[in-house]
Design a protein around this motif. Sequence first.
Motif, PDB file in Angstrom:
ATOM      1  N   GLY A  77      10.830  16.781   4.693  1.00  0.00           N
ATOM      2  CA  GLY A  77      10.158  15.955   5.693  1.00  0.00           C
ATOM      3  C   GLY A  77       8.799  15.440   5.243  1.00  0.00           C
ATOM      4  N   PRO A  78       7.840  16.336   4.951  1.00  0.00           N
ATOM      5  CA  PRO A  78       6.523  15.867   4.504  1.00  0.00           C
ATOM      6  C   PRO A  78       6.585  15.053   3.219  1.00  0.00           C
ATOM      7  CG  PRO A  78       6.432  18.170   5.173  1.00  0.00           C
ATOM      8  CD  PRO A  78       7.876  17.798   5.143  1.00  0.00           C
ATOM      9  N   TRP A  79       7.451  15.436   2.304  1.00  0.00           N
ATOM     10  CA  TRP A  79       7.589  14.713   1.029  1.00  0.00           C
ATOM     11  C   TRP A  79       8.059  13.280   1.274  1.00  0.00           C
ATOM     12  CZ3 TRP A  79      11.395  12.464  -2.039  1.00  0.00           C
ATOM     13  CH2 TRP A  79      11.078  12.284  -3.387  1.00  0.00           C
ATOM     14  N   LEU A  80       9.045  13.110   2.141  1.00  0.00           N
ATOM     15  CA  LEU A  80       9.554  11.771   2.434  1.00  0.00           C
ATOM     16  C   LEU A  80       8.511  10.917   3.150  1.00  0.00           C
ATOM     17  CD1 LEU A  80      13.251  12.385   3.552  1.00  0.00           C
ATOM     18  CD2 LEU A  80      12.452  11.266   1.467  1.00  0.00           C
ATOM     19  N   ILE A  81       7.772  11.516   4.071  1.00  0.00           N
ATOM     20  CA  ILE A  81       6.744  10.768   4.791  1.00  0.00           C
ATOM     21  C   ILE A  81       5.703  10.216   3.818  1.00  0.00           C
ATOM     22  CG2 ILE A  81       4.814  11.017   6.393  1.00  0.00           C
ATOM     23  CD1 ILE A  81       6.525  12.895   8.037  1.00  0.00           C
ATOM     24  N   GLN A  82       5.250  11.034   2.888  1.00  0.00           N
ATOM     25  CA  GLN A  82       4.239  10.586   1.941  1.00  0.00           C
ATOM     26  C   GLN A  82       4.785   9.519   0.994  1.00  0.00           C
ATOM     27  OE1 GLN A  82       2.500  13.998   0.005  1.00  0.00           O
ATOM     28  NE2 GLN A  82       1.994  14.996   1.931  1.00  0.00           N
ATOM     29  N   ARG A  83       6.048   9.684   0.549  1.00  0.00           N
ATOM     30  CA  ARG A  83       6.637   8.688  -0.345  1.00  0.00           C
ATOM     31  C   ARG A  83       6.827   7.359   0.371  1.00  0.00           C
ATOM     32  NH1 ARG A  83       5.333  12.048  -3.262  1.00  0.00           N
ATOM     33  NH2 ARG A  83       6.209  12.674  -5.267  1.00  0.00           N
ATOM     34  N   LEU A  84       7.300   7.390   1.596  1.00  0.00           N
ATOM     35  CA  LEU A  84       7.500   6.155   2.354  1.00  0.00           C
ATOM     36  C   LEU A  84       6.168   5.454   2.623  1.00  0.00           C
ATOM     37  CD1 LEU A  84      10.250   7.240   4.915  1.00  0.00           C
ATOM     38  CD2 LEU A  84      10.514   5.671   2.994  1.00  0.00           C
ATOM     39  N   THR A  85       5.139   6.239   2.911  1.00  0.00           N
ATOM     40  CA  THR A  85       3.823   5.649   3.125  1.00  0.00           C
ATOM     41  C   THR A  85       3.326   4.943   1.877  1.00  0.00           C
ATOM     42  OG1 THR A  85       3.282   7.373   4.738  1.00  0.00           O
ATOM     43  CG2 THR A  85       1.449   6.135   3.806  1.00  0.00           C
ATOM     44  N   LEU A  87       5.158   3.687  -0.562  1.00  0.00           N
ATOM     45  CA  LEU A  87       5.966   2.483  -0.767  1.00  0.00           C
ATOM     46  C   LEU A  87       5.515   1.346   0.144  1.00  0.00           C
ATOM     47  CD1 LEU A  87       9.566   3.970  -1.169  1.00  0.00           C
ATOM     48  CD2 LEU A  87       8.146   2.931  -2.947  1.00  0.00           C
ATOM     49  N   ILE A  88       5.187   1.667   1.400  1.00  0.00           N
ATOM     50  CA  ILE A  88       4.736   0.646   2.335  1.00  0.00           C
ATOM     51  C   ILE A  88       3.405   0.056   1.893  1.00  0.00           C
ATOM     52  CG2 ILE A  88       3.928   0.259   4.697  1.00  0.00           C
ATOM     53  CD1 ILE A  88       6.012   2.315   5.598  1.00  0.00           C
ATOM     54  N   LEU A  89       2.485   0.911   1.430  1.00  0.00           N
ATOM     55  CA  LEU A  89       1.179   0.423   0.982  1.00  0.00           C
ATOM     56  C   LEU A  89       1.314  -0.454  -0.256  1.00  0.00           C
ATOM     57  CD1 LEU A  89      -0.985   3.638   1.493  1.00  0.00           C
ATOM     58  CD2 LEU A  89      -0.939   1.590   2.916  1.00  0.00           C
ATOM     59  N   VAL A  90       2.201  -0.061  -1.171  1.00  0.00           N
ATOM     60  CA  VAL A  90       2.423  -0.878  -2.363  1.00  0.00           C
ATOM     61  C   VAL A  90       3.085  -2.199  -1.992  1.00  0.00           C
ATOM     62  CG1 VAL A  90       3.701  -1.011  -4.546  1.00  0.00           C
ATOM     63  CG2 VAL A  90       2.514   1.100  -3.921  1.00  0.00           C
ATOM     64  N   TRP A  91       4.063  -2.136  -1.072  1.00  0.00           N
ATOM     65  CA  TRP A  91       4.759  -3.353  -0.646  1.00  0.00           C
ATOM     66  C   TRP A  91       3.807  -4.339   0.031  1.00  0.00           C
ATOM     67  CZ3 TRP A  91       6.217  -4.587   4.649  1.00  0.00           C
ATOM     68  CH2 TRP A  91       6.991  -5.750   4.749  1.00  0.00           C
ATOM     69  N   ARG A  92       2.864  -3.815   0.784  1.00  0.00           N
ATOM     70  CA  ARG A  92       1.888  -4.671   1.462  1.00  0.00           C
ATOM     71  C   ARG A  92       0.700  -5.009   0.574  1.00  0.00           C
ATOM     72  NH1 ARG A  92       0.525  -3.011   7.483  1.00  0.00           N
ATOM     73  NH2 ARG A  92      -0.367  -5.111   7.280  1.00  0.00           N
ATOM     74  N   GLN A  93       0.738  -4.521  -0.677  1.00  0.00           N
ATOM     75  CA  GLN A  93      -0.293  -4.834  -1.673  1.00  0.00           C
ATOM     76  C   GLN A  93      -1.684  -4.402  -1.204  1.00  0.00           C
ATOM     77  OE1 GLN A  93       0.148  -9.009  -2.602  1.00  0.00           O
ATOM     78  NE2 GLN A  93       2.074  -8.696  -3.697  1.00  0.00           N
ATOM     79  N   ILE A  94      -1.742  -3.209  -0.650  1.00  0.00           N
ATOM     80  CA  ILE A  94      -3.027  -2.650  -0.234  1.00  0.00           C
ATOM     81  C   ILE A  94      -3.741  -2.108  -1.472  1.00  0.00           C
ATOM     82  CG2 ILE A  94      -4.180  -0.962   1.240  1.00  0.00           C
ATOM     83  CD1 ILE A  94      -2.693  -3.113   2.780  1.00  0.00           C
ATOM     84  N   PRO A  95      -4.971  -2.513  -1.738  1.00  0.00           N
ATOM     85  CA  PRO A  95      -5.690  -1.985  -2.907  1.00  0.00           C
ATOM     86  C   PRO A  95      -5.852  -0.473  -2.821  1.00  0.00           C
ATOM     87  CG  PRO A  95      -6.825  -3.902  -1.977  1.00  0.00           C
ATOM     88  CD  PRO A  95      -5.762  -3.513  -0.997  1.00  0.00           C
ATOM     89  N   GLU A  96      -5.942   0.157  -3.983  1.00  0.00           N
ATOM     90  CA  GLU A  96      -6.032   1.621  -4.007  1.00  0.00           C
ATOM     91  C   GLU A  96      -7.279   2.125  -3.283  1.00  0.00           C
ATOM     92  OE1 GLU A  96      -5.619   3.376  -7.793  1.00  0.00           O
ATOM     93  OE2 GLU A  96      -3.673   2.452  -8.241  1.00  0.00           O
TER      94      GLU A  96
END
Length: 212
Positions: A77-85, A87-96
């Motif tokens: 559960g926690p692992w998937l939540i962090q990975r999905l987050t 992926l979403i940040l990368v997809w939306r091109q949010i700077p590091e």
Amino acid sequence: MEWFYDNNGQQAGPVSREEILRLIMQRQIKPETLVWTSEFGETWRPASAAGLVSPLTGLLRMSSGSAEHWAWVLLVGPWLIQRLTLLILVWRQIPERDRMGPFSIVAMMSLFLFFISFMLDRNSIRESGKTPPGFWWWLFLPGYFWKRRQIVGRGMSLLIVSFVLLAVNVTEKIYQLPQIEKELQMQHEQTGQPAASSPPTTSGQENQQEDL
């Protein structure tokens, strides 16, 4: 073991444990429905207090042992939540530099889910009549699932997946080491630069003019 239960004010049964669990699953027997078996003596008990339904989780206490659903939530559960987050940040091109805020919120949510599922999984083991692994095993999940398998007699998939996820996390950290060292070196160079030389004072300029 034979069971009897109250059916609209009339005694019904005897039925097997498997049958009464099926009736609970079909909601024909509710947590407040009175049931009786020979171990209860002269007292009828609600299903929620008869070892059939967990008052904490509302889940059936199956005779085959503890359920694994909370263990899987704890593990992935926690692992998937962090990975999905991520992926979403990368997809939306949010700077590091702007990811720290969302990651902090997600980290708190993941931690909350981790401990809730950890306690519920230990509770499901306890409800099956066994002693769960010690509380401090949350610090090392492969060890927790290894002890869990010894106690409940199953859960090899959980143990294997826990080692796989551990290996993935360690590999990612090793892969990120050069980048982390580079960032630390850049910070060190920035903090280690000498201060810019200040212009000479007015008095110093006057002295130079007098010498001329």
